[in-house]
Design an enzyme around this catalytic site. Structure first.
Site, short mmCIF file in Angstrom:
data_model
loop_
_atom_site.label_atom_id
_atom_site.label_comp_id
_atom_site.label_asym_id
_atom_site.label_seq_id
_atom_site.Cartn_x
_atom_site.Cartn_y
_atom_site.Cartn_z
CD GLU A 276 26.92 42.15 22.28
OE1 GLU A 276 27.48 41.75 23.34
OE2 GLU A 276 25.73 41.93 22.03
CB ALA B 274 23.94 40.87 15.40
N GLY C 280 23.72 39.09 20.20
CA GLY C 280 22.31 39.09 19.83
C GLY C 280 21.64 37.75 20.06
CD GLU D 281 21.84 41.91 22.87
OE1 GLU D 281 22.25 41.69 21.72
OE2 GLU D 281 21.86 43.03 23.39
#
Ligand code: HXC
Length: 260
Positions: free
Chosen positions: A134, A66, A111, A114
């Site tokens: 993260e 992200a 992300g 993911e």
């Protein structure tokens, strides 16, 4: 359809979607998300399209996570009120019933890892590196990493990766069950597109049904899953493609599918 942050091309019955922010290692900001949701919705709605491949532009990254620069100053209340990250799962996993493959060409972190794990399966380049770093940012996975990684590779490796942020290389990822196959980077796109074309040539209702069944294994008890499988199997026996598939086998010819 044209987008700013992704590229979308149709190759026969296969839709190729490429994350296209190579200067930011294809970091996933909210504009990428909106583009991806629109591209996946178009893929799902187009009867000529039967399978999709998602990859990253450039040789370095599938997606490095992200977008940290976008998240850095975002107030916690916004993450919560916008239910940040929820739309990925609802659009890419739940509403996309047709099969799609992640072709991971480099870093798949946070992300990015993911997102790859939302695919029906991953084909990885030998240069791919997976991780959930993260924790180093003072947070934790937010798009399913703690759940999907754990289901894919088991508690020991998932816990180690989440707690240390260590990356897993392609060979270990294959050995651990995170990826279906590893291929040389130079062949990645060809291999993913070839596999997608093979799936796209299958009877389309059966493809959706097979995907639905395998995914049910993650959501149900064994007894419920086996029952669901049996019911879907029974429903498929009513399709024209079933009649055609079995006739074609007996007549020693290729089947011609109607998606009915
Ligand atoms: C925004 C990113 C980015 C990211 C890389 N970039 N990752 N920008 N968000 N996630 C940008 C860099 O700022 C830089 O831009 C450019 O991409 C190239 O990256 P470098 O760091 O210079 O490359 P390199 O030294 O080769 O290192 C590669 C890397 C590193 C190891 C992948 O970039 C990295 O650690 N990225 C962050 C990985 C990460 O922590 N991902 C998880 C994010 S959180 P400039 O303009 O400076 O040149 C997440 C989950 C959210 O995904 C859930 C929380 C609730």
């Amino acid at each position: 359809m044209s987008f700013e942050n992704i590229l979308v091309e149709q190759r026969g019955a296969v839709t190729l979607i490429t994350l296209n922010r190579p200067q930011a290692l294809n970091a996933l900001n909210s504009l990428v998300l909106e583009d991806l949701i629109a591209a996946f919705a178009a893929f799902e709605a187009d009867p000529s399209q039967r399978c999709a491949v998602l990859t990253g532009a450039g040789e370095k990254a599938f997606a490095a996570g992200a977008d940290i620069k976008e998240m850095a100053d975002k107030p916690a209340a916004d993450f919560y009120s916008q239910d940040f990250f929820s739309r990925w799962t609802s659009h890419l996993v739940k509403t996309t019933r047709k099969p799609w493959i992640a072709a991971v060409n480099g870093f798949a972190l946070g992300g990015g890892c993911e997102l790859a794990m939302m695919a029906d399966f991953i084909i990885a380049a030998d240069t791919a590196r997976f991780g959930q770093p993260e924790i180093k940012l003072g947070v934790a996975p937010g798009m399913g990493g703690s759940q999907r990684l754990t289901r894919a590779v088991g508690k020991a490796k998932a816990m180690e990766m989440c707690l240390t942020g260590r990356m897993m290389g392609a060979e270990e990822a294959e050995r651990s069950g995170l990826v279906a196959r590893v291929v040389p980077l130079a062949n990645l796109l060809d291999e993913a597109l070839k596999t997608a074309a093979e799936i796209a040539a299958m009877p389309p209702l059966a493809a959706i049904a097979n995907k639905e069944m395998v995914n049910a294994a993650f959501e149900t008890t064994l007894e419920q899953g086996v029952l669901l499988e049996r019911r879907i199997f029974q429903v498929l026996t009513a399709t024209e493609d079933k009649a055609e598939g079995m006739a074609a086998f007996i007549e020693k010819r290729p089947g011609v599918w109607q998606g009915k």
